[in-house]
Design a protein around this motif. Structure first.
Motif, PDB file in Angstrom:
ATOM      1  N   VAL A   1       0.941  -1.588   0.420  1.00  0.00           N
ATOM      2  CA  VAL A   1      -0.096  -0.117  -0.752  1.00  0.00           C
ATOM      3  C   VAL A   1       1.146   1.225  -0.192  1.00  0.00           C
ATOM      4  O   VAL A   1       0.180   2.300  -0.090  1.00  0.00           O
ATOM      5  CB  VAL A   1      -1.121  -0.316   0.817  1.00  0.00           C
ATOM      6  N   VAL A   2       1.962   1.118   0.734  1.00  0.00           N
ATOM      7  CA  VAL A   2       3.174   2.236   0.462  1.00  0.00           C
ATOM      8  C   VAL A   2       3.249   3.037  -0.643  1.00  0.00           C
ATOM      9  O   VAL A   2       3.489   3.668  -1.404  1.00  0.00           O
ATOM     10  CB  VAL A   2       4.322   2.373   1.185  1.00  0.00           C
ATOM     11  N   THR A   3       4.232   1.326  -1.791  1.00  0.00           N
ATOM     12  CA  THR A   3       4.655   1.446  -3.099  1.00  0.00           C
ATOM     13  C   THR A   3       4.043   1.676  -4.343  1.00  0.00           C
ATOM     14  O   THR A   3       3.568   2.130  -5.548  1.00  0.00           O
ATOM     15  CB  THR A   3       5.293   0.319  -3.215  1.00  0.00           C
ATOM     16  N   LEU A   4       1.927   1.759  -3.469  1.00  0.00           N
ATOM     17  CA  LEU A   4       1.463   1.621  -4.410  1.00  0.00           C
ATOM     18  C   LEU A   4       0.960   3.509  -4.897  1.00  0.00           C
ATOM     19  O   LEU A   4       0.208   3.930  -5.912  1.00  0.00           O
ATOM     20  CB  LEU A   4      -0.133   1.347  -4.599  1.00  0.00           C
ATOM     21  N   LEU A   5       1.308   3.963  -3.399  1.00  0.00           N
ATOM     22  CA  LEU A   5       1.349   5.275  -3.378  1.00  0.00           C
ATOM     23  C   LEU A   5       1.036   6.202  -4.831  1.00  0.00           C
ATOM     24  O   LEU A   5       0.565   7.395  -5.165  1.00  0.00           O
ATOM     25  CB  LEU A   5       1.423   5.947  -2.264  1.00  0.00           C
ATOM     26  N   GLY A   6       2.528   6.160  -5.416  1.00  0.00           N
ATOM     27  CA  GLY A   6       2.836   6.511  -6.779  1.00  0.00           C
ATOM     28  C   GLY A   6       1.433   7.118  -7.765  1.00  0.00           C
ATOM     29  O   GLY A   6       1.495   7.112  -8.595  1.00  0.00           O
ATOM     30  N   LEU A   7       0.697   5.928  -7.503  1.00  0.00           N
ATOM     31  CA  LEU A   7      -0.194   5.837  -8.653  1.00  0.00           C
ATOM     32  C   LEU A   7      -1.535   6.229  -8.554  1.00  0.00           C
ATOM     33  O   LEU A   7      -2.635   6.623  -8.910  1.00  0.00           O
ATOM     34  CB  LEU A   7      -0.622   3.888  -8.511  1.00  0.00           C
ATOM     35  N   PHE A   8      -1.875   6.776  -7.313  1.00  0.00           N
ATOM     36  CA  PHE A   8      -2.740   7.786  -6.876  1.00  0.00           C
ATOM     37  C   PHE A   8      -2.571   9.666  -7.058  1.00  0.00           C
ATOM     38  O   PHE A   8      -1.596   9.981  -7.342  1.00  0.00           O
ATOM     39  CB  PHE A   8      -3.212   8.117  -5.226  1.00  0.00           C
ATOM     40  N   ASP A   9      -3.289  10.384  -7.278  1.00  0.00           N
ATOM     41  CA  ASP A   9      -3.150  11.927  -7.857  1.00  0.00           C
ATOM     42  C   ASP A   9      -2.550  12.810  -6.555  1.00  0.00           C
ATOM     43  O   ASP A   9      -2.613  13.364  -7.057  1.00  0.00           O
ATOM     44  CB  ASP A   9      -4.497  11.900  -8.482  1.00  0.00           C
ATOM     45  N   VAL A  10      -3.425  12.074  -5.454  1.00  0.00           N
ATOM     46  CA  VAL A  10      -3.264  12.974  -4.422  1.00  0.00           C
ATOM     47  C   VAL A  10      -3.162  11.797  -2.880  1.00  0.00           C
ATOM     48  O   VAL A  10      -4.235  10.736  -3.499  1.00  0.00           O
ATOM     49  CB  VAL A  10      -4.717  13.706  -3.913  1.00  0.00           C
ATOM     50  N   VAL A  11      -2.387  12.733  -2.473  1.00  0.00           N
ATOM     51  CA  VAL A  11      -1.974  11.490  -0.797  1.00  0.00           C
ATOM     52  C   VAL A  11      -2.575  12.370   0.340  1.00  0.00           C
ATOM     53  O   VAL A  11      -1.282  13.171   0.623  1.00  0.00           O
ATOM     54  CB  VAL A  11      -0.820  10.698  -0.805  1.00  0.00           C
ATOM     55  N   TYR A  12      -3.694  12.450   0.638  1.00  0.00           N
ATOM     56  CA  TYR A  12      -3.532  12.705   2.284  1.00  0.00           C
ATOM     57  C   TYR A  12      -2.758  12.497   3.404  1.00  0.00           C
ATOM     58  O   TYR A  12      -3.651  11.045   3.241  1.00  0.00           O
ATOM     59  CB  TYR A  12      -4.679  14.010   2.631  1.00  0.00           C
ATOM     60  N   ALA A  13      -2.294  12.408   4.985  1.00  0.00           N
ATOM     61  CA  ALA A  13      -2.066  12.015   5.684  1.00  0.00           C
ATOM     62  C   ALA A  13      -1.689  12.048   7.085  1.00  0.00           C
ATOM     63  O   ALA A  13      -1.083  13.233   6.952  1.00  0.00           O
ATOM     64  CB  ALA A  13      -0.366  11.209   5.505  1.00  0.00           C
ATOM     65  N   SER A  14      -2.311  12.116   7.765  1.00  0.00           N
ATOM     66  CA  SER A  14      -2.241  12.412   9.492  1.00  0.00           C
ATOM     67  C   SER A  14      -0.733  12.518   9.548  1.00  0.00           C
ATOM     68  O   SER A  14       0.299  11.620   9.828  1.00  0.00           O
ATOM     69  CB  SER A  14      -2.933  11.488  10.222  1.00  0.00           C
ATOM     70  N   ASP A  15      -0.256  12.790  10.737  1.00  0.00           N
ATOM     71  CA  ASP A  15       1.220  13.383  11.503  1.00  0.00           C
ATOM     72  C   ASP A  15       1.543  12.171  11.942  1.00  0.00           C
ATOM     73  O   ASP A  15       2.580  12.132  12.126  1.00  0.00           O
ATOM     74  CB  ASP A  15       1.499  14.760  11.543  1.00  0.00           C
ATOM     75  N   LYS A  16       0.746  11.525  12.110  1.00  0.00           N
ATOM     76  CA  LYS A  16       0.793   9.979  13.108  1.00  0.00           C
ATOM     77  C   LYS A  16       1.158   9.493  12.639  1.00  0.00           C
ATOM     78  O   LYS A  16       1.487   8.623  12.720  1.00  0.00           O
ATOM     79  CB  LYS A  16      -0.169  10.086  13.749  1.00  0.00           C
ATOM     80  N   VAL A  17       0.808   9.273  10.926  1.00  0.00           N
ATOM     81  CA  VAL A  17       1.736   8.350  10.296  1.00  0.00           C
ATOM     82  C   VAL A  17       2.848   7.501  10.015  1.00  0.00           C
ATOM     83  O   VAL A  17       3.851   9.059   9.936  1.00  0.00           O
ATOM     84  CB  VAL A  17       0.736   8.328   8.993  1.00  0.00           C
ATOM     85  N   ASN A  18       2.975   6.369  10.039  1.00  0.00           N
ATOM     86  CA  ASN A  18       4.481   6.330   8.971  1.00  0.00           C
ATOM     87  C   ASN A  18       4.517   5.206   8.188  1.00  0.00           C
ATOM     88  O   ASN A  18       3.537   4.608   8.062  1.00  0.00           O
ATOM     89  CB  ASN A  18       5.635   5.482  10.309  1.00  0.00           C
ATOM     90  N   PHE A  19       5.401   5.105   7.264  1.00  0.00           N
ATOM     91  CA  PHE A  19       5.111   4.939   6.417  1.00  0.00           C
ATOM     92  C   PHE A  19       6.820   3.664   5.614  1.00  0.00           C
ATOM     93  O   PHE A  19       8.024   3.897   6.568  1.00  0.00           O
ATOM     94  CB  PHE A  19       6.046   5.438   4.799  1.00  0.00           C
ATOM     95  N   ASN A  20       6.136   2.287   5.740  1.00  0.00           N
ATOM     96  CA  ASN A  20       7.694   0.971   5.736  1.00  0.00           C
ATOM     97  C   ASN A  20       7.244   0.121   4.759  1.00  0.00           C
ATOM     98  O   ASN A  20       5.883  -0.581   4.181  1.00  0.00           O
ATOM     99  CB  ASN A  20       7.242   0.878   7.207  1.00  0.00           C
ATOM    100  N   THR A  21       8.738   0.099   3.858  1.00  0.00           N
ATOM    101  CA  THR A  21       8.676  -1.445   2.791  1.00  0.00           C
ATOM    102  C   THR A  21       9.532  -2.463   3.691  1.00  0.00           C
ATOM    103  O   THR A  21      10.521  -2.059   2.878  1.00  0.00           O
ATOM    104  CB  THR A  21       8.593  -0.969   1.625  1.00  0.00           C
ATOM    105  N   PRO A  22       8.892  -3.329   4.137  1.00  0.00           N
ATOM    106  CA  PRO A  22       9.840  -4.982   4.678  1.00  0.00           C
ATOM    107  C   PRO A  22      10.683  -4.946   3.769  1.00  0.00           C
ATOM    108  O   PRO A  22      10.387  -5.160   2.661  1.00  0.00           O
ATOM    109  CB  PRO A  22       8.902  -5.520   5.680  1.00  0.00           C
ATOM    110  N   LEU A  23      12.155  -5.268   4.319  1.00  0.00           N
ATOM    111  CA  LEU A  23      12.620  -6.172   3.217  1.00  0.00           C
ATOM    112  C   LEU A  23      12.652  -7.398   3.562  1.00  0.00           C
ATOM    113  O   LEU A  23      13.393  -8.656   3.164  1.00  0.00           O
ATOM    114  CB  LEU A  23      14.280  -5.591   4.430  1.00  0.00           C
TER     115      LEU A  23
END
Lengths: 271, 271, 271
Positions: free
Chosen positions: B132-154
């Protein structure tokens, strides 16, 4: 194929220095191979032999047992870029040969960065000038001290490899690349050249703490992660590199460049 | 062609829920179709059937009478990404078939985002992990709460779709993508993954106020605007998607991945 | 070839104004050629003849003795974009001809920016709307006052040239481009549309001080620097431009666009 050819290179043991010139120092410890510019009295300017040593060190690092590879500078500078004596230590009869060899060396040098298979990190400890700035787009992570600045001079002798920057960083960095504006670390970060800026006072400590944590990650997973991200762009980068080195070879033989060289030699001989 | 095939789908009426599993809830109101991950006790991890429902919901939304489409999560998480039981709920004899089907499903899933013809907005209400992180590039707009973090595990089980990010966001996000570094909302915004960050306390209110205003814009104009902006990149994105899904299918059958799977199953069975 | 064809144009002398309409004022001084929108009572909206004059001015500037070229606006606005009377001052029998001519003019206009061989700087002194916003990706440097905002309206009459933005700025600016959101100068800078934002109170002073310093750099070096950076992307930009102008020509003849035109004319005639 490049990594096979270095398979006879002995993996670097902990803290063992590579043989040869001390202008480049290669050490390997805690899963990190560190390639350090070590010509501090010359602002870490890169000589022809240093280009060759870096190519060799990258090929060795791609098959050693380290997880990540770091490039940094010893002393006050990261690197002031190409050493202009590379152009002037040339017999007058062999200028065309020198331009040709320089073009081939530059191409091999940049190709070694494009092909590097492990996470590659720049620890920018001091000012960065010319080719070491335009190379930053080929690193996976760039950490910079907040006292650092970045510059790509307009001098015809210092022109190189500007398209090596990944295309996405050309546009925001155009004022530096085209008009020679010096960027602060913060400005370079806002333009995508630098991943993160740290306060000078804690730079080395914070950066190496984080790098040591990364170096504990599984080597093979890091390699595959990088391959999944970067493989798509490799072919295009190699093509751009080849084309640009051909253009530069022509430029170096231009009247403008010859005049700049003669001025440089003349100033040097008067010192 | 994908939108034609869904022409028999009934346009969603106001507040009407799609039939089927409640792990995905689709509602349509005030010109906005909302597709919500609704598996809060499992951090909104995405199962095989949820992938299929999202594909279906996107196809329906592309021909309903809404102006924009929003994807968000119910509860504390946006989504923790791929549900690893998708790999483990498999009869041992059918691993290759599973890898093949998984690859086809992933390809169809990402294609549905590439082809989506209306403005697509991510409302990232909580942590986002993996696909769901790597998909964000296919959205036109991405709004996020400031408590959120983003991660793509190894983890080899969680590797997917990293090149789906539009290329311009790969470089600044490489530390996350290659080295698995968790990014804050602010860091994700600085790297181009997120359009705008809102304070957690007013996130839902501010975001939905703005979205309701967008939803009053003329539907056809929005569709044409998006087509003018995005049509140029579609062909390339489909090609990258197809190639990557083939690579992943191979990876899933690798020894590394099989070992990771067995460890996962073994840990699960001991609980 | 475009620069050759203007070789008969007399290089502009210091402070000399180009002949013709005063809606565009071209001056050349201190190594800087300045092309200024000068229709302040119409928010510097661009008429068909102004498009032609700007094309002409860019071709002249590419061979004059200036080092850099600046585009700016006179009065409160930078430019409100395309003048809608370009569409309405048309005999009803010649709408298809008008659409075709408009498409050719737009293509030539954008091509003149793609081919411009010297550093090109936008001094955005006031609000910017429509095509002058989407053109910013073709400038090398964009300075903006902090009171400025940027907007690309959704009106079918004002749709143009959105893909002319270099691709790397499409993604972060998608909310503006697709949903018509007005961006502040700071937001435009964070999204890569603007190089640097200055306080309104010192904007003109700071910007022109910096530009005068750039104008003292060696003209030929600047030209070569730009060529090294930009030559790689030219071919693709021309192809995108050609394709998009064809698409727009069709759009302008669509029912949606005709209806919008009739509404516009009808509102105008009632004033």
């Amino acid at each position: 194929p490049s990594s096979e050819s270095s398979s006879q290179v002995k993996p670097a043991a902990a803290n063992e220095k590579q043989p040869g010139s001390e202008n480049i120092i290669v050490t390997s410890q805690d899963g990190i191979t560190k390639i350090m510019f070590n010509r501090p009295t010359k602002k870490n300017a890169i000589t022809t032999s240093m280009y060759k040593e870096i190519i060799h060190a990258l090929k060795a690092a791609s098959t050693d047992n380290s997880a990540i590879t770091v490039i940094t500078g010893n002393g006050d500078y990261y690197s002031s870029g190409n050493d202009l004596t590379n152009f002037t230590d040339v017999r007058p009869t062999s200028i065309e040969e020198t331009a040709k060899n320089g073009s081939i060396l530059l191409r091999d040098f940049v190709d070694a960065f494009i092909d590097f298979p492990k996470p590659l990190v720049a620890v920018v400890n001091g000012p960065a000038v010319g080719i070491v700035v335009t190379l930053l787009g080929l690193f996976d992570v760039v950490y910079a001290s907040d006292k650092v600045n970045f510059n790509t001079p307009l001098s015809p002798l210092d022109r190189s490899s500007k398209q090596k920057l990944n295309k996405e960083t050309i546009e925001p960095a155009a004022e530096m690349l085209i008009l020679g504006r010096k960027l602060t670390a913060g400005e370079a970060c806002a333009r995508g050249l630098v991943t993160e800026v740290f306060p000078e006072s804690t730079f080395q400590k914070e950066v190496w703490t984080r790098l040591k944590a990364y170096a504990k990650l599984p080597t093979n997973s890091l390699r595959i992660s990088k391959e999944l991200i970067r493989s798509n762009e490799k072919e295009k980068l190699h093509a751009v590199n080849a084309e640009e080195c051909t253009v530069l070879q022509g430029r170096w033989l231009s009247e403008e460049c010859m005049n700049a060289l003669m001025n440089f030699v003349s100033r040097k001989s008067k010192l």
